[in-house]
Design a protein around this motif. Sequence first.
Motif, mmCIF file in Angstrom:
data_model
loop_
_atom_site.group_PDB
_atom_site.id
_atom_site.type_symbol
_atom_site.label_atom_id
_atom_site.label_comp_id
_atom_site.label_asym_id
_atom_site.label_seq_id
_atom_site.Cartn_x
_atom_site.Cartn_y
_atom_site.Cartn_z
ATOM 1 N N PHE A 100 33.040 51.736 81.741
ATOM 2 C CA PHE A 100 33.605 51.159 82.909
ATOM 3 C C PHE A 100 34.324 50.173 82.908
ATOM 4 C CE2 PHE A 100 29.007 52.698 83.148
ATOM 5 C CZ PHE A 100 28.902 53.405 84.153
ATOM 6 N N THR A 101 34.978 49.920 83.913
ATOM 7 C CA THR A 101 35.950 48.755 84.025
ATOM 8 C C THR A 101 35.324 47.691 85.290
ATOM 9 O OG1 THR A 101 37.673 50.073 83.595
ATOM 10 C CG2 THR A 101 38.348 47.942 84.612
ATOM 11 N N LEU A 102 35.541 46.503 84.747
ATOM 12 C CA LEU A 102 35.092 45.289 85.392
ATOM 13 C C LEU A 102 36.159 44.655 86.053
ATOM 14 C CD1 LEU A 102 32.655 43.232 86.547
ATOM 15 C CD2 LEU A 102 33.248 42.052 84.310
ATOM 16 N N ILE A 103 36.130 44.442 87.517
ATOM 17 C CA ILE A 103 37.148 43.852 88.093
ATOM 18 C C ILE A 103 36.878 42.796 89.170
ATOM 19 C CG2 ILE A 103 39.037 44.318 89.970
ATOM 20 C CD1 ILE A 103 39.100 47.105 89.151
ATOM 21 N N GLY A 104 37.479 41.507 88.862
ATOM 22 C CA GLY A 104 36.993 40.149 89.643
ATOM 23 C C GLY A 104 37.812 38.999 89.345
ATOM 24 N N THR A 105 37.802 37.965 90.201
ATOM 25 C CA THR A 105 36.679 37.953 91.021
ATOM 26 C C THR A 105 37.355 37.328 92.446
ATOM 27 O OG1 THR A 105 34.505 36.510 91.565
ATOM 28 C CG2 THR A 105 36.391 35.502 90.180
ATOM 29 N N THR A 106 36.476 37.308 93.390
ATOM 30 C CA THR A 106 36.846 37.022 94.487
ATOM 31 C C THR A 106 36.529 35.059 94.827
ATOM 32 O OG1 THR A 106 34.883 37.403 95.764
ATOM 33 C CG2 THR A 106 36.678 38.914 95.726
ATOM 34 N N ASP A 107 36.948 34.594 95.669
ATOM 35 C CA ASP A 107 36.592 33.188 96.011
ATOM 36 C C ASP A 107 36.503 33.017 97.580
ATOM 37 O OD1 ASP A 107 36.554 31.580 93.467
ATOM 38 O OD2 ASP A 107 38.620 32.007 93.297
ATOM 39 N N VAL A 108 35.249 33.112 97.909
ATOM 40 C CA VAL A 108 35.132 33.201 99.412
ATOM 41 C C VAL A 108 34.123 32.150 99.625
ATOM 42 C CG1 VAL A 108 34.303 34.345 101.332
ATOM 43 C CG2 VAL A 108 35.341 35.596 99.501
ATOM 44 N N GLU A 109 34.192 31.055 100.504
ATOM 45 C CA GLU A 109 33.178 30.066 101.014
ATOM 46 C C GLU A 109 32.009 30.618 101.368
ATOM 47 O OE1 GLU A 109 33.841 27.001 100.851
ATOM 48 O OE2 GLU A 109 35.623 26.556 101.130
ATOM 49 N N HIS A 110 30.990 30.088 100.874
ATOM 50 C CA HIS A 110 29.520 31.026 101.103
ATOM 51 C C HIS A 110 28.822 30.066 102.163
ATOM 52 C CE1 HIS A 110 26.060 33.284 100.442
ATOM 53 N NE2 HIS A 110 25.337 32.415 100.351
ATOM 54 N N LYS A 111 28.368 30.635 103.336
ATOM 55 C CA LYS A 111 27.734 29.750 104.326
ATOM 56 C C LYS A 111 26.169 29.924 104.552
ATOM 57 C CE LYS A 111 31.850 27.689 105.507
ATOM 58 N NZ LYS A 111 31.925 26.057 105.077
ATOM 59 N N GLY A 112 25.811 31.018 103.872
ATOM 60 C CA GLY A 112 24.282 31.269 104.161
ATOM 61 C C GLY A 112 23.657 31.022 103.114
ATOM 62 N N ALA A 113 22.292 31.385 102.898
ATOM 63 C CA ALA A 113 21.421 31.116 101.892
ATOM 64 C C ALA A 113 21.943 31.643 100.641
ATOM 65 C CB ALA A 113 19.938 31.667 102.187
ATOM 66 N N VAL A 114 21.649 30.426 99.385
ATOM 67 C CA VAL A 114 22.367 30.840 98.135
ATOM 68 C C VAL A 114 21.836 32.205 97.613
ATOM 69 C CG1 VAL A 114 22.596 30.190 95.989
ATOM 70 C CG2 VAL A 114 22.524 28.619 97.817
ATOM 71 N N GLY A 115 20.456 32.429 97.734
ATOM 72 C CA GLY A 115 19.769 33.782 97.308
ATOM 73 C C GLY A 115 20.452 34.913 97.862
ATOM 74 N N ASP A 116 20.982 34.696 99.083
ATOM 75 C CA ASP A 116 21.401 35.975 99.881
ATOM 76 C C ASP A 116 22.935 36.427 99.508
ATOM 77 O OD1 ASP A 116 18.651 36.058 100.934
ATOM 78 O OD2 ASP A 116 19.274 34.859 102.625
ATOM 79 N N ALA A 117 23.455 35.981 98.711
ATOM 80 C CA ALA A 117 24.961 36.194 98.511
ATOM 81 C C ALA A 117 25.193 37.626 98.040
ATOM 82 C CB ALA A 117 25.600 35.489 97.415
ATOM 83 N N LYS A 118 26.037 38.315 98.734
ATOM 84 C CA LYS A 118 26.283 39.838 98.628
ATOM 85 C C LYS A 118 27.682 40.052 98.784
ATOM 86 C CE LYS A 118 21.729 41.478 99.798
ATOM 87 N NZ LYS A 118 20.804 42.657 100.367
ATOM 88 N N ILE A 119 28.125 40.920 97.952
ATOM 89 C CA ILE A 119 29.445 41.350 98.350
ATOM 90 C C ILE A 119 29.852 41.863 99.647
ATOM 91 C CG2 ILE A 119 29.583 43.825 97.362
ATOM 92 C CD1 ILE A 119 32.350 43.068 95.962
ATOM 93 N N ASP A 120 30.951 41.835 100.382
ATOM 94 C CA ASP A 120 31.197 42.375 101.587
ATOM 95 C C ASP A 120 32.310 43.345 101.524
ATOM 96 O OD1 ASP A 120 33.464 40.870 102.102
ATOM 97 O OD2 ASP A 120 32.349 39.336 102.751
ATOM 98 N N ASP A 121 32.532 44.288 102.524
ATOM 99 C CA ASP A 121 33.354 45.192 102.398
ATOM 100 C C ASP A 121 34.983 44.634 102.201
ATOM 101 O OD1 ASP A 121 31.474 46.907 102.978
ATOM 102 O OD2 ASP A 121 31.951 47.151 105.103
ATOM 103 N N ASP A 122 35.259 43.396 102.976
ATOM 104 C CA ASP A 122 36.518 42.851 102.816
ATOM 105 C C ASP A 122 36.769 42.400 101.176
ATOM 106 O OD1 ASP A 122 37.105 43.063 105.374
ATOM 107 O OD2 ASP A 122 36.531 40.997 106.157
ATOM 108 N N GLU A 123 35.661 41.834 100.538
ATOM 109 C CA GLU A 123 35.708 41.689 99.083
ATOM 110 C C GLU A 123 36.202 42.943 98.323
ATOM 111 O OE1 GLU A 123 33.314 38.064 97.818
ATOM 112 O OE2 GLU A 123 32.097 39.352 99.071
#
Length: 540
Positions: free
Chosen positions: A289-312
């Motif tokens: 495999f190949t790993l690609i990253g990363t993004t830097d997006v302000e996170h406003k929700g619960a810390v444990g609920d962070a998930k990648i979104d389609d825009d990322e």
Amino acid sequence: MNDSSASATPTVAVPTLSDAALACDVLIVGGGINGAGIARDLAGRGLSVVLCEKNDLAAHTSSASTKMIHGGIRYLEYYDFLLVRKALAEREVLLRSAPHIMRPLRLVVPHDPSMRPVWMMRIGLFLYDHLARREFLPGSRTIRLRGHPLGAPLNPRYSRAFLYSDGWTDDARLVVLNALDAAERGAQVLPGWRCTDAQRDNAHWQVTLQDGAGNTRPVRARALVNAAGPWAAQFLREHAHANASMIKPLRLVKGSHIVVPKLFDHDHAYALQGADKRVIFIIPYEGDFTLIGTTDVEHKGAVGDAKIDDDEIRYLCEQASRYMVKPVVPSDVVWSYSGVRPLIEDDAEDPSAVTRDYLLELDTDRAPLLTVWGGKITTFRKLAEDAADGLCKGLGVKSAAWTAGTYLPGGDLSAWIGPATRPDVDFARFEQKLGERHPALPATLRHRLARGYGARIDKVLGAEGLGEEIAPGLHAGELVYLHDHEWARTPDDVLWRRTKLGLHLTEAQRQDVARWWAARWPGETTTTPTADSVRTTTWS
């Protein structure tokens, strides 16, 4: 270099409950890289330590990194020279300490004239080469891409590139090895136990720990360390009853990564200058495999609920496709993960510009309270050393720093190869000796076990070998070792953190592991991702 591991590896017992308070010098809340590193350092100085973590070790930010040991070349543009120098100085210290889970990484920077001029790139790389001492990592240089193997995966419009050095690590195993070393030096490591309440008087902290079943356990500690990462401010406010003046504003920034089928066959990585002038890394990962990253997006929700979104996902695919011959599209993504970085708020408009440096705040008005703000995986050892220095002073303990010249568990290969030379060469010699000693082990399995366990591989193999194969490449002996010695309590702990075999197995094979686990340890939780959830599994 000294072997930091104890002479014997004790079986890690499931914590037992007692009505009597567990007494210690220091209680550490948070089982990420900073908490585990501080526990190791303090235990090595002779203090009694308890480390609690509400989930698995490295279940959150510390297993969601780009897996790099690096100075952070892009931080030079923000004039964060102190952080870059500190991180650069740590690279070779860390690489020597664990040549099995870390290795030098050579990176390719294709030159895009529309982004940064050649003179700027050369100045930046010169600084990167010379801000801290290098003993074995090669310096930077320029190459012509046309006709070069490193240029083959790239769009032909890129004719020139720069090469420079950093390092790669298995971030989740780095956390576990720090915790393992701490435990072998006397620390009690308690994953699955959260700190629900912490009250202090002049001399002690009275703390309540609670496990997932609701059982509680009191702890009495002379000092408390808040290493809760993105939960640090919340912990102070809700559980440690801290004054508002003690709570710093954190900037929670989500970083997401995608994994796609491998884009090239060589062992170099690419550092790509994005259209927004951010740096995107494309790194060989897990062989296939190949790993690609990363993004830097302000996170406003619960810390444990962070998930990648389609825009990322689209963003990472687009930035990679600007450079690669073969475009990367969202349908290529086989797995993704997201982590929330707890950065110290500095009013920077761009999340990428927020400092990755750390701040340690030690409050000694009553029983000492140390809070860890920020940080990055490369500087964890130095952070832990600074934290231990401050805590020892606050507790009136005289002790010396010791971790800079010691191995992490499995890192001392001298019994196999003799005196160490340089980490990459030493590991290659170790693999050769391992093949001579265990020629019946398939080469792919032998390589994975060597990378995961280093000199401790015989503890995994055991006197009777690996035993029954539960899923391709995963045997009963390894599962028992991870359960008994490394605190693995669910198949997820094994498949997605202590190894990355979940990425290689089918859903049916992962379920085979879950069924075997449930039969072997029926009282423990067994959760395994489904095929659909694998793509969006989030270790935040």
